[in-house]
Design an enzyme around this catalytic site. Structure first.
Site, PDB file in Angstrom:
ATOM      1  N   CYS A  62       9.916  -5.931  10.628  1.00 22.22           N
ATOM      2  CA  CYS A  62      10.699  -5.136  10.226  1.00 22.22           C
ATOM      3  C   CYS A  62      10.484  -3.668  11.742  1.00 22.22           C
ATOM      4  O   CYS A  62       9.526  -3.182  12.540  1.00 22.22           O
ATOM      5  CB  CYS A  62      10.538  -3.876   9.252  1.00 22.22           C
ATOM      6  SG  CYS A  62      11.070  -2.734   9.218  1.00 22.22           S
ATOM      7  N   CYS A  69       7.104   2.943  10.113  1.00 27.01           N
ATOM      8  CA  CYS A  69       6.152   2.897   8.994  1.00 27.01           C
ATOM      9  C   CYS A  69       4.699   2.866   8.779  1.00 27.01           C
ATOM     10  O   CYS A  69       4.124   1.597   8.961  1.00 27.01           O
ATOM     11  CB  CYS A  69       6.335   2.595   8.192  1.00 27.01           C
ATOM     12  SG  CYS A  69       8.341   3.241   7.157  1.00 27.01           S
ATOM     13  N   CYS A  71      11.820  -7.497  -8.673  1.00 30.00           N
ATOM     14  CA  CYS A  71      11.968  -6.606  -7.621  1.00 30.00           C
ATOM     15  C   CYS A  71      12.024  -7.253  -6.531  1.00 30.00           C
ATOM     16  O   CYS A  71      10.542  -8.227  -6.229  1.00 30.00           O
ATOM     17  CB  CYS A  71      11.230  -5.445  -7.407  1.00 30.00           C
ATOM     18  SG  CYS A  71      11.787  -3.538  -6.381  1.00 30.00           S
ATOM     19  N   CYS A 130      14.902   3.778  -8.325  1.00 30.07           N
ATOM     20  CA  CYS A 130      13.686   4.348  -8.334  1.00 30.07           C
ATOM     21  C   CYS A 130      12.569   5.111  -6.840  1.00 30.07           C
ATOM     22  O   CYS A 130      12.678   4.091  -5.722  1.00 30.07           O
ATOM     23  CB  CYS A 130      12.748   2.521  -8.245  1.00 30.07           C
ATOM     24  SG  CYS A 130      11.705   2.161  -8.192  1.00 30.07           S
TER      25      CYS A 130
HETATM   26  N1  SAM Z   1      11.631  -2.005   3.893  1.00 29.88           N
HETATM   27  C1  SAM Z   1      12.076  -1.422   2.236  1.00 29.88           C
HETATM   28  C2  SAM Z   1      12.427   0.489   2.541  1.00 29.88           C
HETATM   29  O1  SAM Z   1      11.081   1.242   3.841  1.00 29.88           O
HETATM   30  O2  SAM Z   1      12.610   0.950   2.995  1.00 29.88           O
HETATM   31  C3  SAM Z   1      11.736  -1.823   1.738  1.00 29.88           C
HETATM   32  C4  SAM Z   1       9.837  -2.486   1.156  1.00 29.88           C
HETATM   33  S1  SAM Z   1       8.589  -1.395   1.981  1.00 29.88           S
HETATM   34  C5  SAM Z   1       7.950  -2.027   1.630  1.00 29.88           C
HETATM   35  C6  SAM Z   1       8.897  -0.039   0.267  1.00 29.88           C
HETATM   36  C7  SAM Z   1       7.581   1.092   0.530  1.00 29.88           C
HETATM   37  O3  SAM Z   1       6.330   0.127  -0.748  1.00 29.88           O
HETATM   38  C8  SAM Z   1       7.700   2.071   0.835  1.00 29.88           C
HETATM   39  O4  SAM Z   1       8.828   3.058   0.782  1.00 29.88           O
HETATM   40  C9  SAM Z   1       6.157   2.482   0.438  1.00 29.88           C
HETATM   41  O5  SAM Z   1       6.223   3.046  -0.669  1.00 29.88           O
HETATM   42  C10 SAM Z   1       5.583   1.180  -0.448  1.00 29.88           C
HETATM   43  N2  SAM Z   1       4.263   0.024   1.074  1.00 29.88           N
HETATM   44  C11 SAM Z   1       4.746   0.104   2.271  1.00 29.88           C
HETATM   45  N3  SAM Z   1       3.266  -0.484   2.396  1.00 29.88           N
HETATM   46  C12 SAM Z   1       2.289   0.132   1.658  1.00 29.88           C
HETATM   47  C13 SAM Z   1       1.076  -0.309   1.401  1.00 29.88           C
HETATM   48  N4  SAM Z   1       0.265  -0.554   2.629  1.00 29.88           N
HETATM   49  N5  SAM Z   1       0.316   0.694   0.755  1.00 29.88           N
HETATM   50  C14 SAM Z   1       1.211   1.222  -0.434  1.00 29.88           C
HETATM   51  N6  SAM Z   1       1.949   0.761  -0.913  1.00 29.88           N
HETATM   52  C15 SAM Z   1       3.129   0.556   0.658  1.00 29.88           C
HETATM   53  C1  DTB Z   2       6.447   0.729  -4.051  1.00 29.71           C
HETATM   54  O1  DTB Z   2       6.900   1.835  -4.424  1.00 29.71           O
HETATM   55  N1  DTB Z   2       5.853  -0.124  -4.183  1.00 29.71           N
HETATM   56  C2  DTB Z   2       6.169  -1.793  -3.741  1.00 29.71           C
HETATM   57  C3  DTB Z   2       7.747  -1.370  -4.142  1.00 29.71           C
HETATM   58  N2  DTB Z   2       7.646  -0.109  -4.362  1.00 29.71           N
HETATM   59  C4  DTB Z   2       8.484  -2.117  -3.159  1.00 29.71           C
HETATM   60  C5  DTB Z   2       5.901  -1.906  -2.789  1.00 29.71           C
HETATM   61  C6  DTB Z   2       4.081  -2.046  -2.229  1.00 29.71           C
HETATM   62  C7  DTB Z   2       3.621  -2.330  -1.631  1.00 29.71           C
HETATM   63  C8  DTB Z   2       2.458  -2.654  -1.196  1.00 29.71           C
HETATM   64  C9  DTB Z   2       2.268  -3.599   0.678  1.00 29.71           C
HETATM   65  C10 DTB Z   2       2.465  -4.728   0.252  1.00 29.71           C
HETATM   66  O2  DTB Z   2       1.926  -5.354  -0.777  1.00 29.71           O
HETATM   67  O3  DTB Z   2       3.122  -5.491   1.460  1.00 29.71           O
HETATM   68 FE1  SF4 Z   3      10.351  -1.216   7.126  1.00 27.37          FE
HETATM   69 FE2  SF4 Z   3       8.910   0.442   6.972  1.00 27.37          FE
HETATM   70 FE3  SF4 Z   3       9.781  -0.856   4.708  1.00 27.37          FE
HETATM   71 FE4  SF4 Z   3       7.906  -1.288   6.192  1.00 27.37          FE
HETATM   72  S1  SF4 Z   3       8.080   0.198   4.729  1.00 27.37           S
HETATM   73  S2  SF4 Z   3       9.480  -2.683   5.635  1.00 27.37           S
HETATM   74  S3  SF4 Z   3       7.726  -0.570   8.036  1.00 27.37           S
HETATM   75  S4  SF4 Z   3      10.391  -0.062   6.102  1.00 27.37           S
END
Ligand code: SAM
Ligand code: DTB
Ligand code: SF4
Length: 335
Positions: free
Chosen positions: A58, A62, A102, A193
């Protein structure tokens, strides 16, 4: 359940929210559980299962995320899955008791052709009798409409933290970008959400501010995921300090009070939590979880453990009867 109420407010001040955080723990939990009981069945928990349909590489930065191309986390990147494999995973999730599926993709925002493919997946998953959710990054108005017309019930897009702390976590898209996507999702007629992550080094004032942002949206997100940071080696937050479990519970309780009708999801981080901490989260008003052995790329409690936890607490999966009926109809039809 009350239809509308003066308790469903969109004008919370930071001082009011801070005062909730400052309550003695028992007073806060009593208040949260009292609100919870007025709006929800206290023993029902909504159950969602996640699938990463496109993994890693990606372009966003983040700092918590194992999927960012900026950090060496050793994650194997995977292209967008084919529809049949997604359907198979969704059917397995439904048969295991999930009612919402999801689909998550590690994109800044979806590209045209990819969006069409995801829209086809959404329609197919919906046909299984599941609620559908997707999290694909930023959307424009047309993409939002396409997904809504394909049958997408929920779009997940988190604010992640407070506006003030946000710049310390993500630099490649702004807080306002996120709010704009949320507005487009709403305008397209989908449910929202939206939540965030705790344990990234933010202050309690940041937590209060993030919850205020969510609660003061024109409509509360129907689903509010509260994630505890999963500290993934290789990410800049790999060595973030431990979060006090009781502070996590406090944030759940405040979210419940601010957004009484929403489903507050005890999201990422449950593998690090004791059954007792999770029980306190349910008492504080959490009424949704991610279910299944994997979140997107990281681990989640075993299904058997969660079933035991539900039994120990006398909790029921919300809508489980409908999901079982859909599974039975499906197998009767020879699918
Ligand atoms: N790429 C898309 C975006 O960021 O909008 C969707 C997937 S992203 C993995 C969805 C959410 O997962 C993030 O906004 C974050 O809140 C959560 N997330 C990602 N990595 C995480 C982690 N290591 N621990 C807790 N939550 C996490
Ligand atoms: C959210 O708030 N938590 C979920 C879902 N929305 C997409 C993702 C958590 C991701 C945790 C790290 C991972 O498994 O990559
Ligand atoms: Fe990409 Fe940020 Fe979503 Fe992770 S949380 S997949 S780095 S946009």
């Amino acid at each position: 359940m009350p239809e509308a109420s003066q308790d469903v407010r969109h004008d919370w001040s930071l001082d009011e929210i801070q005062a909730l955080f400052d309550l003695p723990f028992n007073d806060l939990l009593f208040r949260a559980q009292s609100v919870h009981r007025r709006f929800h069945d206290p023993n029902a928990v909504q159950v969602s299962t996640l699938l990463s349909i496109k993994t890693g590489a990606c372009p966003e930065d983040c700092k918590y995320c194992p999927q960012s191309v900026h950090y060496a986390t050793g994650l194997q990147r995977e292209a967008l899955m084919d529809k049949d494999s997604v359907i198979e995973a969704a059917r397995a999730a439904r048969d295991a008791g999930a009612t919402r599926f999801c689909m998550g993709a590690a994109w800044r925002s979806p590209r045209g052709r990819d969006l069409v493919r995801v829209a086809e997946m959404v329609s197919a998953v919906k046909e299984l009798g599941l609620e559908t959710c997707a999290t694909l990054g930023m959307l424009d108005a047309e993409q939002s409409r396409t997904l809504q017309q394909a049958g997408l019930d929920y779009y997940n897009h988190n604010v992640d933290t407070s506006e003030a702390f946000y710049g310390a976590i993500i630099t490649t898209r702004t807080y306002q970008d996120r709010l704009d996507t949320l507005q487009r999702v709403r305008e397209a007629g989908m449910k929202v959400c939206c939540g965030g992550i705790l344990g990234m080094g933010e202050s309690q004032a940041d937590r209060a501010s993030m919850l205020r942002t969510l609660a003061n949206l024109p409509a509360h997100p129907e689903s509010v995921p509260i994630n505890q940071l999963i500290r993934v080696p290789g990410t800049p937050l790999a060595d973030a300090e431990d979060l006090d479990p009781l502070d996590f519970v406090r944030s759940i309780a405040v979210a419940r009070i601010l957004m009484p009708r929403s489903h507050v999801r005890l999201s990422a981080g449950r593998t690090e939590m004791s059954d007792e901490t999770q029980a306190l989260c349910f008492l504080a008003g959490a009424n949704s979880i991610f279910y299944g052995e994997k979140l997107l790329t990281t681990g989640n409690p075993d299904v058997a453990n969660d079933q035991r936890l539900f039994r120990r607490l006398g909790l029921e999966a919300e809508g489980a009867t409908c999901a079982r009926a859909a599974a039975a109809a499906d197998s009767a039809a020879g699918a």
